[in-house]
Write a protein that holds these residues in place. Structure first.
Motif, PDB file in Angstrom:
ATOM      1  N   GLN A  77      65.813   6.023  68.082  1.00 47.11           N
ATOM      2  CA  GLN A  77      67.095   6.607  68.506  1.00 47.11           C
ATOM      3  C   GLN A  77      68.224   5.581  68.383  1.00 47.11           C
ATOM      4  OE1 GLN A  77      67.488   9.872  69.542  1.00 47.11           O
ATOM      5  NE2 GLN A  77      69.688   9.438  69.551  1.00 47.11           N
ATOM      6  N   SER A  78      67.926   4.336  68.702  1.00 48.49           N
ATOM      7  CA  SER A  78      68.981   3.314  68.613  1.00 48.49           C
ATOM      8  C   SER A  78      69.401   3.113  67.151  1.00 48.49           C
ATOM      9  CB  SER A  78      68.546   2.001  69.264  1.00 48.49           C
ATOM     10  OG  SER A  78      67.590   1.362  68.452  1.00 48.49           O
ATOM     11  N   TYR A  79      68.455   3.231  66.207  1.00 44.00           N
ATOM     12  CA  TYR A  79      68.823   3.151  64.787  1.00 44.00           C
ATOM     13  C   TYR A  79      69.663   4.374  64.387  1.00 44.00           C
ATOM     14  CZ  TYR A  79      65.375  -0.612  64.095  1.00 44.00           C
ATOM     15  OH  TYR A  79      64.672  -1.783  64.148  1.00 44.00           O
ATOM     16  N   LEU A  80      69.251   5.546  64.883  1.00 43.92           N
ATOM     17  CA  LEU A  80      69.995   6.763  64.532  1.00 43.92           C
ATOM     18  C   LEU A  80      71.444   6.639  65.011  1.00 43.92           C
ATOM     19  CD1 LEU A  80      67.351   9.520  65.422  1.00 43.92           C
ATOM     20  CD2 LEU A  80      68.185   8.943  63.140  1.00 43.92           C
ATOM     21  N   GLU A  81      71.607   6.075  66.207  1.00 38.79           N
ATOM     22  CA  GLU A  81      72.963   5.894  66.740  1.00 38.79           C
ATOM     23  C   GLU A  81      73.733   4.917  65.868  1.00 38.79           C
ATOM     24  OE1 GLU A  81      72.354   4.985  70.884  1.00 38.79           O
ATOM     25  OE2 GLU A  81      71.646   7.059  71.150  1.00 38.79           O
ATOM     26  N   ARG A  82      73.078   3.844  65.556  1.00 39.50           N
ATOM     27  CA  ARG A  82      73.722   2.806  64.757  1.00 39.50           C
ATOM     28  C   ARG A  82      74.210   3.348  63.409  1.00 39.50           C
ATOM     29  NH1 ARG A  82      72.411  -3.278  64.100  1.00 39.50           N
ATOM     30  NH2 ARG A  82      74.210  -3.582  62.830  1.00 39.50           N
TER      31      ARG A  82
ATOM     32  N   ALA B 226      73.075  10.116  65.261  1.00 41.36           N
ATOM     33  CA  ALA B 226      72.759  10.674  66.583  1.00 41.36           C
ATOM     34  C   ALA B 226      73.485  12.012  66.703  1.00 41.36           C
ATOM     35  CB  ALA B 226      73.200   9.712  67.671  1.00 41.36           C
ATOM     36  N   GLY B 227      72.803  12.990  67.280  1.00 42.05           N
ATOM     37  CA  GLY B 227      73.395  14.321  67.399  1.00 42.05           C
ATOM     38  C   GLY B 227      73.005  15.213  66.227  1.00 42.05           C
TER      39      GLY B 227
ATOM     40  N   GLU C   4      69.831  15.025  64.906  1.00 45.47           N
ATOM     41  CA  GLU C   4      68.367  14.920  64.831  1.00 45.47           C
ATOM     42  C   GLU C   4      67.696  16.244  64.504  1.00 45.47           C
ATOM     43  OE1 GLU C   4      70.229  13.995  67.315  1.00 45.47           O
ATOM     44  OE2 GLU C   4      69.646  12.053  68.138  1.00 45.47           O
TER      45      GLU C   4
ATOM     46  N   GLY D  43      75.006   6.394  62.748  1.00 45.45           N
ATOM     47  CA  GLY D  43      75.874   7.573  62.880  1.00 45.45           C
ATOM     48  C   GLY D  43      75.136   8.891  62.724  1.00 45.45           C
TER      49      GLY D  43
END
Ligand SMILES: Nc1ncnc2c1ncn2[C@@H]1O[C@H](COP(=O)(O)OP(=O)(O)OP(=O)(O)O)[C@@H](O)[C@H]1O
Length: 305
Positions: A116-121, A125-126, A128, A123
């Protein structure tokens, strides 16, 4: 421990030799560039180092595991981003990642916070639960990078990681690569984007069926002598005096700087003496760094070892 250690590695397909005589080491914490023209054997090398292809000759160890005999252990420590993202279009981003977690027999609950932290990094996130088929080229590429990191690999092979990314996303990926290396991982970057290689890699190997060169990027950029001279005032007025030297060097002048191309570093003192003789006040004279692209093209043309 060496991140990667390669000795005499070769691969033949029938009578065709894709690559031979490879010898190199890559340390943990290093971003190592693997360069070469199309068909040079980069993908073949990466496939051997990730256990996808058996070498015809030689041996390599990746994070201590033999590419010949330790296939299972090897797959646990290596991450591979191939040129094509190869995602399941009908599956959501989350299910694509879950699929890889299952392949690596990972516990999703344990792994997901890091993913999840990679997905946020990156862009994502949201997004998925959106199907990958609807993702842009850049989003797919970023998801493919996250997938490469799912099992927390120690040695990461990246083939053109910023291909198709806009400048901002490319920067995010480059920063992430630098961080992954700073965490002590070994990164091998295959790229035709030499400006990117110049920024990210400490050392590079240039291959074309065999190893043409292997050196720190800074060292390669100093090969072939050029001298960068800073003088007081306009440098252009000294170009003529330099052209009158017996070896008539090619010279570029810009503002207070001269870039003097030399056949041999031993000509540098004559250049400085000539400038001083012509009345120049020399502030500095240092070996010039050439763009990696220029050195690379020369190596490929000459095919020299
Ligand atoms: N499975 C295979 N069977 C036969 N020949 C192959 C196979 N894989 C690669 N080759 C040959 O090996 C050589 C090296 O190919 P490779 O894909 O490793 O090059 P590359 O450096 O990755 O090129 P590119 O930059 O275009 O991706 C080529 O001549 C290619 O045709």
């Amino acid at each position: 421990m060496s991140g990667i250690s390669v000795q005499g590695l070769a691969k033949r397909f029938g009578t065709r030799t894709a690559v031979e005589g490879l010898d190199f080491d890559v340390r943990p914490g290093e971003v190592f560039g693997l360069l070469g023209p199309n068909g040079a054997g980069k993908t073949t090398t990466v496939r051997m180092l990730t256990g996808l292809l058996q070498p015809s000759e030689g041996e390599a160890r990746v994070w201590g595991h033999s590419v010949r005999t330790d296939g299972e252990a090897l797959r646990r420590v290596v991450g591979l981003l191939t040129e094509q993202p190869g995602l399941y279009e009908r599956l959501s981003a989350r299910d694509n990642l879950r699929f890889f977690m299952k392949l690596h027999e990972l516990d999703e609950r344990q792994v997901w916070p890091r993913v999840q932290s990679y997905l946020e990094r990156f862009g994502l996130a949201g997004r998925e639960d959106d199907a990958c088929g609807g993702f842009s080229k850049g989003m797919r590429q970023k998801l493919a990078i996250v997938r490469t990191l799912v099992h927390d690999p120690k040695v990461i092979f990246l083939d053109e990681p910023t291909s198709g990314l806009d400048p901002e996303s490319a920067r995010t990926v480059r920063d992430a690569v630098a961080e992954l290396a700073a965490e002590g991982r070994t990164i091998v970057l295959c790229s035709h984007n030499l400006a990117e290689v110049e920024r990210l890699c400490t050392r590079v190997a240039v291959v074309k069926g065999r190893l043409l060169a292997m050196a720190p990027v800074n060292e390669l950029r100093r090969t072939g002598s050029a001298l960068e001279v800073k003088v007081e005032g306009e440098a252009g007025r000294y170009v003529e005096a330099l052209a009158a030297l017996p070896f008539a060097p090619n010279t570029l002048a810009e503002g207070g700087r001269l870039r003097v191309m030399l056949a041999d570093e031993a000509q540098a003192p004559d250049v400085v003496a000539c400038l001083v003789g012509a009345g120049a006040r020399v502030r500095s004279a240092v070996p010039a760094q050439r763009p990696l692209e220029e050195v690379y093209l020369e190596l490929i043309r000459e095919g020299r070892v």
